[in-house]
Design a protein around this motif. Structure first.
Motif, PDB file in Angstrom:
ATOM      1  N   ILE A   1       0.723  -1.195   0.001  1.00  0.00           N
ATOM      2  CA  ILE A   1       0.038  -0.112   0.062  1.00  0.00           C
ATOM      3  C   ILE A   1       0.753   1.254   0.093  1.00  0.00           C
ATOM      4  O   ILE A   1       0.746   2.372  -0.696  1.00  0.00           O
ATOM      5  CB  ILE A   1      -1.050  -0.031   1.381  1.00  0.00           C
ATOM      6  CG1 ILE A   1      -2.094  -1.085   1.065  1.00  0.00           C
ATOM      7  CG2 ILE A   1      -1.742   1.360   1.226  1.00  0.00           C
ATOM      8  CD1 ILE A   1      -2.811  -1.480   2.199  1.00  0.00           C
ATOM      9  N   CYS A   2       2.067   1.219   0.710  1.00  0.00           N
ATOM     10  CA  CYS A   2       2.988   2.377   0.763  1.00  0.00           C
ATOM     11  C   CYS A   2       3.560   2.638  -0.609  1.00  0.00           C
ATOM     12  O   CYS A   2       3.550   3.595  -1.367  1.00  0.00           O
ATOM     13  CB  CYS A   2       4.021   2.247   1.749  1.00  0.00           C
ATOM     14  SG  CYS A   2       3.290   2.468   3.398  1.00  0.00           S
ATOM     15  N   GLU A   3       3.767   1.355  -1.418  1.00  0.00           N
ATOM     16  CA  GLU A   3       4.316   1.750  -2.567  1.00  0.00           C
ATOM     17  C   GLU A   3       3.368   2.391  -3.623  1.00  0.00           C
ATOM     18  O   GLU A   3       3.697   3.086  -4.254  1.00  0.00           O
ATOM     19  CB  GLU A   3       4.602   0.236  -3.253  1.00  0.00           C
ATOM     20  CG  GLU A   3       6.127  -0.274  -2.746  1.00  0.00           C
ATOM     21  CD  GLU A   3       6.711  -1.443  -3.248  1.00  0.00           C
ATOM     22  OE1 GLU A   3       5.997  -2.277  -3.966  1.00  0.00           O
ATOM     23  OE2 GLU A   3       7.829  -1.527  -3.803  1.00  0.00           O
ATOM     24  N   ARG A   4       2.000   2.044  -3.428  1.00  0.00           N
ATOM     25  CA  ARG A   4       0.913   2.669  -4.465  1.00  0.00           C
ATOM     26  C   ARG A   4       0.893   3.887  -3.910  1.00  0.00           C
ATOM     27  O   ARG A   4       0.802   4.755  -4.814  1.00  0.00           O
ATOM     28  CB  ARG A   4      -0.270   1.691  -4.010  1.00  0.00           C
ATOM     29  CG  ARG A   4      -0.706   0.575  -4.619  1.00  0.00           C
ATOM     30  CD  ARG A   4      -2.081  -0.092  -4.120  1.00  0.00           C
ATOM     31  NE  ARG A   4      -2.198  -1.344  -4.808  1.00  0.00           N
ATOM     32  CZ  ARG A   4      -3.134  -1.590  -5.986  1.00  0.00           C
ATOM     33  NH1 ARG A   4      -3.567  -0.280  -6.487  1.00  0.00           N
ATOM     34  NH2 ARG A   4      -3.358  -2.847  -6.423  1.00  0.00           N
ATOM     35  N   LEU A   5       1.071   4.329  -2.719  1.00  0.00           N
ATOM     36  CA  LEU A   5       0.838   5.778  -2.483  1.00  0.00           C
ATOM     37  C   LEU A   5       1.857   6.519  -2.953  1.00  0.00           C
ATOM     38  O   LEU A   5       1.706   7.608  -3.209  1.00  0.00           O
ATOM     39  CB  LEU A   5       0.935   5.878  -0.752  1.00  0.00           C
ATOM     40  CG  LEU A   5      -0.431   5.477  -0.362  1.00  0.00           C
ATOM     41  CD1 LEU A   5      -0.305   5.160   1.364  1.00  0.00           C
ATOM     42  CD2 LEU A   5      -1.832   6.115  -0.482  1.00  0.00           C
ATOM     43  N   HIS A   6       2.883   6.075  -3.074  1.00  0.00           N
ATOM     44  CA  HIS A   6       4.103   6.702  -3.318  1.00  0.00           C
ATOM     45  C   HIS A   6       4.772   6.572  -4.994  1.00  0.00           C
ATOM     46  O   HIS A   6       5.849   6.753  -5.399  1.00  0.00           O
ATOM     47  CB  HIS A   6       5.475   6.384  -2.568  1.00  0.00           C
ATOM     48  CG  HIS A   6       5.439   6.908  -1.120  1.00  0.00           C
ATOM     49  ND1 HIS A   6       5.801   5.880  -0.015  1.00  0.00           N
ATOM     50  CD2 HIS A   6       5.186   8.122  -0.485  1.00  0.00           C
ATOM     51  CE1 HIS A   6       5.539   6.727   1.001  1.00  0.00           C
ATOM     52  NE2 HIS A   6       5.372   7.998   0.738  1.00  0.00           N
ATOM     53  N   ALA A   7       3.668   6.098  -5.745  1.00  0.00           N
ATOM     54  CA  ALA A   7       4.280   5.702  -6.937  1.00  0.00           C
ATOM     55  C   ALA A   7       4.577   7.060  -7.838  1.00  0.00           C
ATOM     56  O   ALA A   7       5.114   7.197  -8.743  1.00  0.00           O
ATOM     57  CB  ALA A   7       2.730   5.227  -8.010  1.00  0.00           C
ATOM     58  N   GLY A   8       4.111   8.390  -7.322  1.00  0.00           N
ATOM     59  CA  GLY A   8       4.246   9.605  -7.917  1.00  0.00           C
ATOM     60  C   GLY A   8       5.498  10.294  -7.479  1.00  0.00           C
ATOM     61  O   GLY A   8       5.647  11.368  -7.664  1.00  0.00           O
ATOM     62  N   CYS A   9       6.073   9.654  -6.620  1.00  0.00           N
ATOM     63  CA  CYS A   9       7.397  10.210  -5.970  1.00  0.00           C
ATOM     64  C   CYS A   9       8.872   9.716  -6.509  1.00  0.00           C
ATOM     65  O   CYS A   9       8.876   8.518  -6.910  1.00  0.00           O
ATOM     66  CB  CYS A   9       7.362  10.083  -4.285  1.00  0.00           C
ATOM     67  SG  CYS A   9       5.898  10.785  -3.621  1.00  0.00           S
ATOM     68  N   ARG A  10       9.794  10.502  -6.307  1.00  0.00           N
ATOM     69  CA  ARG A  10      11.158   9.903  -6.440  1.00  0.00           C
ATOM     70  C   ARG A  10      11.409   8.754  -5.559  1.00  0.00           C
ATOM     71  O   ARG A  10      10.627   8.403  -4.516  1.00  0.00           O
ATOM     72  CB  ARG A  10      12.084  10.967  -6.501  1.00  0.00           C
ATOM     73  CG  ARG A  10      12.537  11.899  -5.356  1.00  0.00           C
ATOM     74  CD  ARG A  10      13.462  12.851  -5.512  1.00  0.00           C
ATOM     75  NE  ARG A  10      13.305  13.866  -4.534  1.00  0.00           N
ATOM     76  CZ  ARG A  10      14.184  13.563  -3.393  1.00  0.00           C
ATOM     77  NH1 ARG A  10      14.924  12.579  -3.411  1.00  0.00           N
ATOM     78  NH2 ARG A  10      14.270  14.677  -2.549  1.00  0.00           N
ATOM     79  N   ARG A  11      12.669   8.224  -5.536  1.00  0.00           N
ATOM     80  CA  ARG A  11      12.905   7.332  -4.503  1.00  0.00           C
ATOM     81  C   ARG A  11      12.467   7.328  -3.180  1.00  0.00           C
ATOM     82  O   ARG A  11      12.838   8.437  -2.531  1.00  0.00           O
ATOM     83  CB  ARG A  11      14.606   7.142  -4.531  1.00  0.00           C
ATOM     84  CG  ARG A  11      14.909   5.839  -4.076  1.00  0.00           C
ATOM     85  CD  ARG A  11      16.634   5.956  -3.614  1.00  0.00           C
ATOM     86  NE  ARG A  11      17.170   7.016  -2.822  1.00  0.00           N
ATOM     87  CZ  ARG A  11      16.757   6.984  -1.596  1.00  0.00           C
ATOM     88  NH1 ARG A  11      16.497   5.943  -0.809  1.00  0.00           N
ATOM     89  NH2 ARG A  11      17.305   8.091  -0.712  1.00  0.00           N
ATOM     90  N   MET A  12      11.844   6.474  -2.504  1.00  0.00           N
ATOM     91  CA  MET A  12      11.469   6.410  -1.378  1.00  0.00           C
ATOM     92  C   MET A  12      11.831   5.219  -0.412  1.00  0.00           C
ATOM     93  O   MET A  12      11.801   4.053  -1.151  1.00  0.00           O
ATOM     94  CB  MET A  12      10.048   6.477  -1.159  1.00  0.00           C
ATOM     95  CG  MET A  12       9.157   7.479  -1.779  1.00  0.00           C
ATOM     96  SD  MET A  12       9.439   9.064  -0.917  1.00  0.00           S
ATOM     97  CE  MET A  12       8.777   8.852   0.498  1.00  0.00           C
TER      98      MET A  12
END
Length: 531
Positions: free
Chosen positions: A245-256
């Motif tokens: 779910i965190c990966e889905r939330l950060h799909a529009g961000c650079r490296r997290m």
């Protein structure tokens, strides 16, 4: 928390009146931790506050190596060796973990956003970190406030703010009293039933088409993924799903950083099993040194997260250990139905100490307080370490910087002070007490939200992961704006969930949530991320 890490900017006056101002005032009166944090850091940015929290801890009683190896092993089993290597490297640089959350698939806006804030702090402040470790409490039942039994929905129609969030169950209600740490994995039938509930809510116009689609996508693509669905226990399923779910939330961000959310009791159990093989270690001393144990039981009686005895004398055969009124001695028992129950230490004449207790069905249970017995029952998950014992092994013994919620930031320093007092009463233990005194225990990272959703009637409501996903997730601009947000405003945005948790909800009067949501729209819409 080292106050000299940054130039603090105190929040000396609260400019917000009305329902928000009154609720925040009540919260500050009820929670010394929230009050101190807002007085000291209220006008500081979340990023600057994070610089204080993420200071590497000083040397501790025991090396952190076995802690790092334990979490590395657990992470490697689920995420593979590359991620495990990254986690090991990060923790060697700074052994820090977020310990504010309850375990389970997390949809509770306050804890979800706390995890996200922790993750963003890791990236911005510790720039080389590739992971963010969350150790969450698993001894809670499935029907806990955070609803590990299923999902929580904040964007619903036809209801009042007081009725939010709405629960969408995944696990059967028959299992609601089971502890998350021993609950079996969900089944395909449960997934199908949850999808059917989403369809029904959509037909009833309680949720939008987009929300229904998001829920069903999560159920089909993530819950239903064989790599997750085949895992036999819910604790590990939740770890994998929170990461997805965190990966889905950060799909529009650079490296997290990768969010690694492990069950705290599982990590602590492995460390305790190591410690009880060495009589000089502090966990062994507390469990098996009768003199130190007696001092610890007496000094920490009535301390939150520990235990409390009734004040009347106990049975004549056991006057030193009257019955418990609250908490448990060092471990919770787990009955065959997966429900926890408290245990108390009893000592018969001429015999070793025993942990004894009765489950809710009145069945009595007894465990020998010995290394062999404890190790066996910890492996079988018939015994689960209490919060006291978890933090004794993680924080006070190994110095892990445990960033907790507003309750932990009060009780963990209290536990630390009690342990220091108990050790200091023995001349041979005073060096150990001095080392334990240096462990950071007041780290507080909770009670903050930075993302909200608008309603057509002019209200702002908390945003859980489903609400954020429906609106496209988070962008790099969102993350930077959140990190520059004031700590005080993040606390105001979280009041709909913080206030009833800290202070009795009746103290706020009727319809206070509706008024709070309205005021949030007027006051906070320029200060938070509105999705």
């Amino acid at each position: 928390m080292p106050a000299n890490a940054i130039t603090t900017t105190p929040d000396t006056s609260d400019p917000v009146g009305g329902a928000i101002g009154r609720a925040l005032a009540k919260v500050r009166r009820a929670s010394p931790i929230v009050d101190k944090t807002l007085r000291t850091y209220g006008s500081s940015s979340i990023s600057d506050y994070g610089r204080c929290l993420l200071q590497p801890p000083p040397p501790s009683l025991q090396d952190t190596g076995d802690f790092i190896r334990t979490v590395r092993t657990l992470a490697g089993e689920l995420f593979g060796e590359e991620t495990a290597d990254q986690l090991e490297t990060d923790l060697q640089q700074n052994p820090v973990a977020l310990t504010a959350n309850h375990h389970g698939v997390d949809y509770f806006a306050q804890s979800v956003q706390g995890s996200l804030i922790f993750t963003w702090m890791q990236r911005e402040i510790c720039r080389r970190r590739s992971t963010a470790l969350v150790l969450s409490c698993g001894n809670i039942p499935l029907n806990n406030l955070t609803n590990p039994q299923g999902m929580l929905l904040y964007d619903t129609r036809g209801g009042t703010a007081a009725a939010l969030p709405r629960k969408l169950p995944v696990f059967s209600n028959k299992l609601r009293h089971q502890a998350v740490c021993v609950a079996p994995g969900y089944t395909p039938e449960m997934i199908a039933r949850a999808a059917g509930t989403a369809d029904r809510l959509h037909r009833e116009k309680a949720i939008s088409t987009e929300t229904c689609t998001c829920i069903k996508d999560l159920l089909a693509e993530d819950y239903g993924d064989p790599a997750i669905a085949a895992v036999p226990d819910y604790s590990r399923q939740a770890t994998l799903l929170n990461h997805r779910i965190c990966e889905r939330l950060h799909a529009g961000c650079r490296r997290m950083p990768k969010v690694i959310c492990l069950e705290m009791e599982k990590v602590a159990s492995r460390l305790i099993a190591l410690d009880i093989q060495h009589e000089e270690r502090i966990v062994s001393r507390v469990l098996f040194d009768m003199d130190l144990q007696a001092r610890v039981l007496r000094i920490l009686d009535s301390q939150r997260a520990c235990w409390e005895h009734v004040k009347t004398p106990g049975p004549a055969s056991d006057p030193d250990f009257p019955p418990l009124r609250r908490g448990t001695h060092f471990f919770w028992g787990i009955c065959e139905e997966g429900v926890k129950f408290p245990l108390a230490i009893h000592r018969g004449r001429g015999s070793a100490a025993l942990l004894q207790g009765a489950d809710k069905k009145g069945r009595r249970h007894e465990y020998h307080l010995s290394p062999e017995s404890l190790e066996m029952h910890l492996v079988q998950r018939r015994l689960i370490p209490s919060m006291f014992t978890c933090f004794l092994a993680l924080s006070l013994a190994r110095g892990v910087n445990c960033l907790g919620g507003y309750y932990q930031a009060e009780y963990l320093p209290g536990i630390q002070a009690g342990m220091i007092q108990a050790l200091s009463l023995s001349p041979g233990d005073r060096d150990m007490a001095d080392t334990m005194r240096r462990v950071p225990t007041a780290g507080y990272l909770s009670g903050m939200q930075a993302v909200m959703i608008p309603q057509e009637d002019g209200r702002l409501l908390p945003a859980g992961p489903i609400e954020m996903l429906v609106r496209g997730g988070l962008t790099e601009i969102d993350v930077q704006r959140i990190l520059s947000m004031a700590v005080g405003d993040a606390h105001r945005a979280s009041l709909l969930e913080t206030a009833p948790d800290i202070a009795p909800e009746g103290a706020f009067g009727t319809s206070w949530k509706h008024r709070m949501a309205q005021e949030s729209f007027n006051i906070l819409q320029e200060r938070v991320v509105v999705k």
